[in-house]
Design a protein around this motif. Sequence first.
Motif, PDB file in Angstrom:
ATOM      1  N   THR A  96       0.862  -0.914  -0.066  1.00 35.50           N
ATOM      2  CA  THR A  96       0.230  -0.262   0.047  1.00 35.50           C
ATOM      3  C   THR A  96       0.900   1.648   0.035  1.00 35.50           C
ATOM      4  N   THR A  97       0.905   2.379  -1.035  1.00 33.19           N
ATOM      5  CA  THR A  97       1.605   3.065  -1.094  1.00 33.19           C
ATOM      6  C   THR A  97       0.970   4.496  -1.748  1.00 33.19           C
ATOM      7  N   ASN A  98       1.485   5.489  -1.281  1.00 33.86           N
ATOM      8  CA  ASN A  98       0.992   6.641  -1.749  1.00 33.86           C
ATOM      9  C   ASN A  98       1.339   6.714  -3.908  1.00 33.86           C
ATOM     10  N   GLY A  99       1.969   6.295  -3.794  1.00 35.03           N
ATOM     11  CA  GLY A  99       2.003   5.899  -5.310  1.00 35.03           C
ATOM     12  C   GLY A  99       3.523   6.515  -5.736  1.00 35.03           C
ATOM     13  N   LEU A 124      -9.392  13.508  -7.497  1.00 34.84           N
ATOM     14  CA  LEU A 124      -8.384  13.341  -8.390  1.00 34.84           C
ATOM     15  C   LEU A 124      -8.719  15.260  -9.457  1.00 34.84           C
ATOM     16  N   ASP A 125      -8.854  15.852  -8.189  1.00 39.17           N
ATOM     17  CA  ASP A 125      -8.923  17.495  -8.058  1.00 39.17           C
ATOM     18  C   ASP A 125      -7.068  18.001  -7.786  1.00 39.17           C
ATOM     19  N   PRO A 126      -6.733  19.068  -8.673  1.00 39.09           N
ATOM     20  CA  PRO A 126      -5.103  19.347  -8.086  1.00 39.09           C
ATOM     21  C   PRO A 126      -5.572  19.733  -6.950  1.00 39.09           C
ATOM     22  N   GLY A 136       0.329  18.218  -1.833  1.00 41.70           N
ATOM     23  CA  GLY A 136       0.644  16.852  -2.626  1.00 41.70           C
ATOM     24  C   GLY A 136       0.560  17.345  -3.385  1.00 41.70           C
ATOM     25  N   ASP A 137       1.325  16.708  -4.737  1.00 38.55           N
ATOM     26  CA  ASP A 137       1.205  17.433  -6.436  1.00 38.55           C
ATOM     27  C   ASP A 137       0.181  16.399  -6.977  1.00 38.55           C
ATOM     28  N   LEU A 138      -1.311  16.043  -7.462  1.00 42.37           N
ATOM     29  CA  LEU A 138      -2.016  14.797  -7.547  1.00 42.37           C
ATOM     30  C   LEU A 138      -0.691  14.494  -8.772  1.00 42.37           C
ATOM     31  N   GLU A 139      -0.426  14.766 -10.005  1.00 43.61           N
ATOM     32  CA  GLU A 139       0.774  14.491 -11.180  1.00 43.61           C
ATOM     33  C   GLU A 139       1.591  13.269 -10.765  1.00 43.61           C
ATOM     34  N   ALA A 143       1.084   9.863 -12.054  1.00 45.56           N
ATOM     35  CA  ALA A 143       2.422   9.224 -13.002  1.00 45.56           C
ATOM     36  C   ALA A 143       2.715   7.893 -12.005  1.00 45.56           C
ATOM     37  N   GLY A 144       2.459   7.497 -10.662  1.00 47.98           N
ATOM     38  CA  GLY A 144       2.968   6.774  -9.679  1.00 47.98           C
ATOM     39  C   GLY A 144       1.974   5.519 -10.409  1.00 47.98           C
ATOM     40  N   ILE A 145       0.535   5.686 -10.698  1.00 51.71           N
ATOM     41  CA  ILE A 145       0.200   5.070 -10.870  1.00 51.71           C
ATOM     42  C   ILE A 145      -0.183   3.636 -12.506  1.00 51.71           C
ATOM     43  N   ASP A 146       0.621   4.953 -13.469  1.00 51.19           N
ATOM     44  CA  ASP A 146       0.944   4.824 -14.337  1.00 51.19           C
ATOM     45  C   ASP A 146       2.518   4.259 -14.304  1.00 51.19           C
ATOM     46  N   ALA A 147       3.479   4.457 -13.495  1.00 49.39           N
ATOM     47  CA  ALA A 147       4.346   3.446 -12.877  1.00 49.39           C
ATOM     48  C   ALA A 147       4.076   1.753 -12.785  1.00 49.39           C
TER      49      ALA A 147
END
Length: 326
Positions: A96-99, A124-126, A136-139, A143-147
């Motif tokens: 479990t991670t914040n990504g 999902l709202d920045p 924190g920065d939503l992006e 990027a963690g989800i993509d990874a």
Amino acid sequence: MDASSPGGRRVDYLRLSITDRCNLRCTYCMPPEGIAARDHGEILSYEELAAFARVAAGAGIRKVRITGGEPLVRLGCAEFVGMLSRTSGIYDISLTTNGLLLPKYAGELAANGLQRVNISLDSLDPGRFSRITRGGDLEDTLAGIDAAFSAGFSPVKINTLLLPGVEEELDAFVALTREYEVHVRFIEFMPLDRRVAGDDEFGGEGHLLPAGDVLRRLMQEHVLIGHDGPYGNGPARYWKVAGARGTIGFIAGVSEHFCESCSRLRLTADGRLRTCLFSGQEVDVRPLIADPGALRAAIERAVAGKVFDRCSEALANERAMSQIGG
Ligand code: SAM
């Protein structure tokens, strides 16, 4: 012989917290100044954690989830995954991670045997994301989800707390399940530690949004089809929007207790064994790690004494979620 509870219920799932440190300051999880992190010497070494996991596997643990704090801020997490994946009896390792650090570590984690991840993403709202996480920065999480997908983790689940304002974001989360094969799980906020965020915009008991209310709202806008959910689906109930790749689930830990089906043990980063998130009771097992027989007896005693309706008890926590391991 596996450790089992008095009712014969199987306890086969261990949540291992490897750190109480975090690189975010979510309002519902920590006070603004953070929580004084324990000294390195107070935290179990990876060798101690792996030794605990070996004995726990002998007592029936089959699945291990690594958590924290933010587990990926601790150096060597991927190597630790490798240690767990070489542990006989453990066949399922998750994180479990914040990504935020997945772009850096996802490949290494997968190479060491990590199979699946849960990524916490409350908005999902920045702007709302930044307010909830205190900067924190939503992006970075996206990027963690993509990874996670690039590394081949499956399933990829998203943990989304039911915090005030989430109702306005339901369409955005549905859109996420259309775009990615993600399993978004809306989770009721659990009032664990009253010191944290009592009056905050996103915290406190007064802000509890029952999962059933949010599900009804979602059903007004979308046609939802019941779904079995992804592998490792625990207490969540899942739905799918027609044509989506992923699913939407709800975990109603407060409005509908599911203690009776709980199969979990937790080990805090400083070596306290807990059988229930809600209870303050814990056993200091660090001194026993050098003695596998005594450790196993302590694990079996804890499992035998595990109570399956703790949610009805008065909460007696001295720890926030980041210090227990969510
Ligand atoms: N840092 C990692 C992360 O962000 O996923 C792992 C630790 S975090 C404590 C694990 C999960 O616990 C997160 O999904 C977070 O939303 C959840 N959590 C924290 N406090 C909570 C609370 N009071 N009620 C319900 N979930 C909570």
